[in-house]
Enzyme design. Structure first.
Site, PDB file in Angstrom:
ATOM      1  N   CYS A  38     144.843  69.925 105.608  1.00  0.00           N
ATOM      2  CA  CYS A  38     145.912  70.925 105.474  1.00  0.00           C
ATOM      3  C   CYS A  38     145.517  71.980 104.435  1.00  0.00           C
ATOM      4  O   CYS A  38     144.692  72.829 104.725  1.00  0.00           O
ATOM      5  CB  CYS A  38     147.235  70.240 105.174  1.00  0.00           C
ATOM      6  SG  CYS A  38     148.623  71.234 105.735  1.00  0.00           S
ATOM      7  N   GLY A  95     159.971  47.838 100.529  1.00  0.00           N
ATOM      8  CA  GLY A  95     159.420  48.397 101.773  1.00  0.00           C
ATOM      9  C   GLY A  95     158.356  47.493 102.359  1.00  0.00           C
ATOM     10  O   GLY A  95     158.292  47.278 103.564  1.00  0.00           O
ATOM     11  N   TYR A 122     155.602  63.869  92.420  1.00  0.00           N
ATOM     12  CA  TYR A 122     155.712  63.071  91.196  1.00  0.00           C
ATOM     13  C   TYR A 122     157.019  62.284  91.162  1.00  0.00           C
ATOM     14  O   TYR A 122     157.152  61.312  90.435  1.00  0.00           O
ATOM     15  CB  TYR A 122     155.656  63.966  89.946  1.00  0.00           C
ATOM     16  CG  TYR A 122     154.287  64.532  89.648  1.00  0.00           C
ATOM     17  CD1 TYR A 122     153.171  63.702  89.596  1.00  0.00           C
ATOM     18  CD2 TYR A 122     154.117  65.892  89.401  1.00  0.00           C
ATOM     19  CE1 TYR A 122     151.912  64.221  89.319  1.00  0.00           C
ATOM     20  CE2 TYR A 122     152.858  66.409  89.119  1.00  0.00           C
ATOM     21  CZ  TYR A 122     151.762  65.573  89.076  1.00  0.00           C
ATOM     22  OH  TYR A 122     150.518  66.084  88.799  1.00  0.00           O
ATOM     23  N   GLU A 163     174.868  55.161  92.643  1.00  0.00           N
ATOM     24  CA  GLU A 163     174.535  55.788  93.930  1.00  0.00           C
ATOM     25  C   GLU A 163     174.492  54.800  95.094  1.00  0.00           C
ATOM     26  O   GLU A 163     174.714  55.172  96.234  1.00  0.00           O
ATOM     27  CB  GLU A 163     173.162  56.472  93.864  1.00  0.00           C
ATOM     28  CG  GLU A 163     173.096  57.706  93.018  1.00  0.00           C
ATOM     29  CD  GLU A 163     172.620  57.394  91.604  1.00  0.00           C
ATOM     30  OE1 GLU A 163     172.782  56.231  91.164  1.00  0.00           O
ATOM     31  OE2 GLU A 163     172.111  58.313  90.956  1.00  0.00           O
ATOM     32  N   GLY A 202     148.546  70.037  99.751  1.00  0.00           N
ATOM     33  CA  GLY A 202     149.301  70.406  98.560  1.00  0.00           C
ATOM     34  C   GLY A 202     149.994  71.742  98.727  1.00  0.00           C
ATOM     35  O   GLY A 202     149.797  72.450  99.719  1.00  0.00           O
ATOM     36  N   GLU A 241     146.250  61.431 108.410  1.00  0.00           N
ATOM     37  CA  GLU A 241     146.564  60.192 107.675  1.00  0.00           C
ATOM     38  C   GLU A 241     147.891  59.561 108.105  1.00  0.00           C
ATOM     39  O   GLU A 241     148.070  58.358 107.993  1.00  0.00           O
ATOM     40  CB  GLU A 241     146.566  60.460 106.159  1.00  0.00           C
ATOM     41  CG  GLU A 241     147.681  61.335 105.605  1.00  0.00           C
ATOM     42  CD  GLU A 241     147.391  62.839 105.674  1.00  0.00           C
ATOM     43  OE1 GLU A 241     146.505  63.239 106.467  1.00  0.00           O
ATOM     44  OE2 GLU A 241     148.055  63.598 104.940  1.00  0.00           O
ATOM     45  N   GLN A 301     169.864  35.792  88.529  1.00  0.00           N
ATOM     46  CA  GLN A 301     171.246  35.296  88.615  1.00  0.00           C
ATOM     47  C   GLN A 301     172.234  36.446  88.456  1.00  0.00           C
ATOM     48  O   GLN A 301     173.219  36.557  89.181  1.00  0.00           O
ATOM     49  CB  GLN A 301     171.506  34.257  87.524  1.00  0.00           C
ATOM     50  CG  GLN A 301     170.690  32.989  87.645  1.00  0.00           C
ATOM     51  CD  GLN A 301     170.975  32.040  86.486  1.00  0.00           C
ATOM     52  OE1 GLN A 301     172.100  31.927  86.019  1.00  0.00           O
ATOM     53  NE2 GLN A 301     169.945  31.363  86.011  1.00  0.00           N
ATOM     54  N   GLU A 342     149.996  82.393  99.944  1.00  0.00           N
ATOM     55  CA  GLU A 342     150.749  81.403  99.163  1.00  0.00           C
ATOM     56  C   GLU A 342     150.316  81.470  97.689  1.00  0.00           C
ATOM     57  O   GLU A 342     151.125  81.301  96.791  1.00  0.00           O
ATOM     58  CB  GLU A 342     150.476  79.991  99.720  1.00  0.00           C
ATOM     59  CG  GLU A 342     151.224  78.908  98.951  1.00  0.00           C
ATOM     60  CD  GLU A 342     150.971  77.499  99.483  1.00  0.00           C
ATOM     61  OE1 GLU A 342     150.102  77.325 100.354  1.00  0.00           O
ATOM     62  OE2 GLU A 342     151.665  76.585  99.016  1.00  0.00           O
ATOM     63  N   HIS A 349     147.799  66.542 109.497  1.00  0.00           N
ATOM     64  CA  HIS A 349     147.667  65.380 108.606  1.00  0.00           C
ATOM     65  C   HIS A 349     147.324  64.133 109.420  1.00  0.00           C
ATOM     66  O   HIS A 349     148.217  63.392 109.816  1.00  0.00           O
ATOM     67  CB  HIS A 349     148.985  65.126 107.873  1.00  0.00           C
ATOM     68  CG  HIS A 349     149.341  66.185 106.893  1.00  0.00           C
ATOM     69  ND1 HIS A 349     149.156  66.037 105.535  1.00  0.00           N
ATOM     70  CD2 HIS A 349     149.881  67.413 107.058  1.00  0.00           C
ATOM     71  CE1 HIS A 349     149.557  67.125 104.911  1.00  0.00           C
ATOM     72  NE2 HIS A 349     150.010  67.985 105.814  1.00  0.00           N
ATOM     73  N   LYS A 371     166.575  25.516  91.001  1.00  0.00           N
ATOM     74  CA  LYS A 371     167.502  26.112  90.035  1.00  0.00           C
ATOM     75  C   LYS A 371     168.064  27.434  90.582  1.00  0.00           C
ATOM     76  O   LYS A 371     169.268  27.690  90.536  1.00  0.00           O
ATOM     77  CB  LYS A 371     166.758  26.357  88.722  1.00  0.00           C
ATOM     78  CG  LYS A 371     167.626  26.921  87.629  1.00  0.00           C
ATOM     79  CD  LYS A 371     166.857  26.981  86.320  1.00  0.00           C
ATOM     80  CE  LYS A 371     167.675  27.678  85.254  1.00  0.00           C
ATOM     81  NZ  LYS A 371     166.889  27.917  84.047  1.00  0.00           N
TER      82      LYS A 371
HETATM   83  N1  GLN Z   1     150.633  74.806 101.140  1.00  0.00           N
HETATM   84  C1  GLN Z   1     150.011  74.885 102.424  1.00  0.00           C
HETATM   85  C2  GLN Z   1     150.955  75.420 103.467  1.00  0.00           C
HETATM   86  O1  GLN Z   1     152.137  75.421 103.317  1.00  0.00           O
HETATM   87  C3  GLN Z   1     149.445  73.553 102.841  1.00  0.00           C
HETATM   88  C4  GLN Z   1     150.458  72.478 103.011  1.00  0.00           C
HETATM   89  C5  GLN Z   1     149.876  71.094 103.026  1.00  0.00           C
HETATM   90  O2  GLN Z   1     148.773  70.881 102.559  1.00  0.00           O
HETATM   91  N2  GLN Z   1     150.636  70.134 103.524  1.00  0.00           N
HETATM   92  O3  GLN Z   1     150.530  75.859 104.509  1.00  0.00           O
END
Ligand code: GLN
Length: 537
Positions: free
Chosen positions: A384, A20, A56, A152, A357, A512, A195, A408, A510, A226
């Site tokens: 988030c 990448g 993960y 695959e 998360g 980022e 090779q 949640e 997000h 080579k």
């Molecule tokens: N789990 C939370 C939700 O679904 C936050 C999601 C996240 O942090 N991307 O709203």
């Protein structure tokens, strides 16, 4: 027919060689010569997209403006090129099969036996040319995930063979990325694995035009000779890719090795200008010669795997260069904060990010961390899930709403200040059912972020199911804890700020995903600025 030329990037010998980054680096060099280029990634796994994958497995799931949940390499493409990608830039085997099977059910194959060749390969071929056929690009770089020889990968390799045959050899280049291991006992770099992997590619009917050789030590001319001889490539097309301190050095290394000129020569293309890499080099200078240092804690539950928070880590690097500051990231497992030890773990940090998360693991640790940084006036950015937890922390510890939670984490909870929207409650599918992609947000005119962004209307990318539950608006927010941004149509809460604090921001989106080398994200830049200020107190 468009005049688009195609570069295919395959990998051999080992995974994680950085296909990448090499693809993005080549694209950067071509872009710096005023050629229009895009990169797409084809992933051989059967998931329809990486949205349902645990971090993960393949690291972070990256999200595009159009709401595609994609491989994290698309993040590198955007960060290097500063051009947005889309759903078309990432295709998985799952998506290919899904589409072929849907066509079969509709009777589109007119009673024919549906087979890998030609039906799957035709589907891949079409998708490989979608971006090229728009006519917007001089060059499309296609990265094939996995390693040659994998079961695959076979349909992709076969498709590349067919495409080269159809498009003509002068319109295609195959770059094969391999590893040249160093055998300490023999004190030698070894070419045999390369090779063999070139031979495996050859057995599928594809000749590598360029070898990019990942190595820990310089390749001598002899060794390059080579490799050229045994792998049937020109010597100038044996490109050394030596380990570097930062991925942002790779384009400059590839320039030294002449990767882009070998590619242009094979494609019979000429550059539209000489390389303009001034800004890029300035960025690297700032990165390599920082004047200050800050310590930022990143609290998350996937911290063992750096790739899980790739875009956040890169956004912090970009933001650091804005202040010529080295951002030292301390990874903190949220579960380690569940024993009333926040002070012990967080003391001395100049800023804390609570990461995105899913699920309840480590959630109480995140809440404890937020309480500590709120009380200690340490700059805080909640992203988030991090924002949702900041809201819960304030409700519990300042507003006395001790039962406040997210459905949640506790579906039965009585004070559900974070909840699903009504429209989502009956959805059982996991894939692609979240609020995804770019959404507009209006900033409060008296908010700090209004100044940070220097505008009142922004657009940021989302990936979540849960939202702030509007029925608690009155009870929760006050003159300190404020809604600083909202969705203009639905009025959903997108940003919170705590005014009674040095720098305390939670965002439902997000940021980022949108930070790039040429455009470090203003929110991260402001956060690092606040951390810098904190480091001086
Ligand atoms: N789990 C939370 C939700 O679904 C936050 C999601 C996240 O942090 N991307 O709203």
């Amino acid at each position: 027919m468009s005049n688009t030329k195609y570069v295919f990037v395959t990998g051999g010998v080992s995974s994680s060689l950085g296909k990448g980054i090499v693809a993005a680096s080549l694209a950067k060099l071509l872009q710096a010569q005023n050629l229009s280029v895009t990169i797409q990634k084809f992933d051989p796994y059967l998931n329809v997209d990486p949205g349902t994958l645990n971090p993960y497995e393949h690291g972070e799931c990256y999200v595009t403006d159009d709401g595609a949940e994609t491989d994290l390499d698309l993040g590198h493409y955007e960060r290097f090129l500063n051009v947005p990608t889309s759903q078309a830039n990432n295709v998985t085997t799952g998506r290919v099969y899904q589409s072929v099977i849907e066509k079969e059910r509709r009777g589109a194959f007119l009673g024919k036996t549906v087979q890998v060749i030609p039906h799957i390969t035709n589907e891949i071929k079409e998708r490989m040319q979608v971006l090229g056929n728009t006519g917007d690009y001089d060059i499309v770089i296609t990265e094939i995930g996995g390693t040659v020889g994998d079961i695959e990968s076979l349909p992709y390799i076969e498709t590349v063979r067919q495409l080269i045959n159809e498009l003509g050899d002068e319109n295609c280049v195959v770059i094969h990325l391999t590893l040249i291991p160093y055998l300490a006992a023999a004190k030698e770099l070894k070419t045999k694995p390369t090779q063999h992997s070139v031979k495996t590619l050859m057995e599928s009917g594809i000749k590598a035009d360029v070898l990019v050789c990942r190595t820990e030590y310089e390749l001598t001319d002899d060794l390059k000779r080579k490799l050229a001889l045994f792998c049937n490539v020109k010597q100038e097309a044996v490109i050394q890719s030596i380990d570097v301190d930062t991925i942002y050095e790779v384009p400059l290394k590839m320039l030294e090795e002449g990767l882009d000129s070998v590619v242009l020569k094979k494609l019979q293309l000429t550059a539209k200008q000489s390389h303009n890499l001034k800004d890029w080099k300035e960025f690297i200078d700032k990165l390599n010669y920082p004047l200050n240092e800050v310590k930022i804690g990143l609290v998350g539950k996937y911290v063992e795997l750096q790739d899980s928070y790739k875009s956040i880590l890169e956004a912090l690097i970009h933001a650091g260069t804005r202040h010529q500051t080295k951002v030292d990231v301390v990874s903190i497992h949220s579960e380690s904060l569940e024993e009333d030890n926040s002070q012990e773990i967080l003391e001395g940090l100049n800023g804390v990010i609570v990461a995105p998360g899913f699920g309840s693991r480590g959630i109480e640790g995140k809440i404890s961390a937020i309480q500590y940084v709120r009380e200690q006036n340490i700059p805080f950015l909640g992203i988030c899930l991090g924002m949702q937890m900041a809201v819960i922390e304030y409700a519990r510890n300042v507003k006395g709403m001790s039962k406040a939670n997210s459905t949640e984490m506790d579906p039965e909870c009585k004070v559900a200040i974070i909840d699903l929207m009504e429209s989502q409650k009956n959805i059982t599918d996991k894939g692609g059912t979240m609020r995804l992609g770019a959404w507009d947000c209006v900033l409060a005119s008296d908010s700090m972020l209004n100044q940070v962004y220097s505008t009142q209307e922004i657009s940021e990318r989302h990936r979540h199911r849960y939202e702030f539950n509007d029925s608690y608006r009155e009870q929760l927010f006050d003159n300190d804890f404020k809604i600083a941004g909202w969705n203009p149509e639905t009025k959903l809460v997108e940003i919170i700020e705590n005014k009674n604090h040095a720098w305390f921001v939670g965002v439902q989106f997000h940021p980022e995903y949108k930070s790039t080398v040429s455009n470090p994200h203003p929110l991260f830049a402001a956060f690092v600025g606040a951390a810098l200020k904190h480091s001086r107190t």
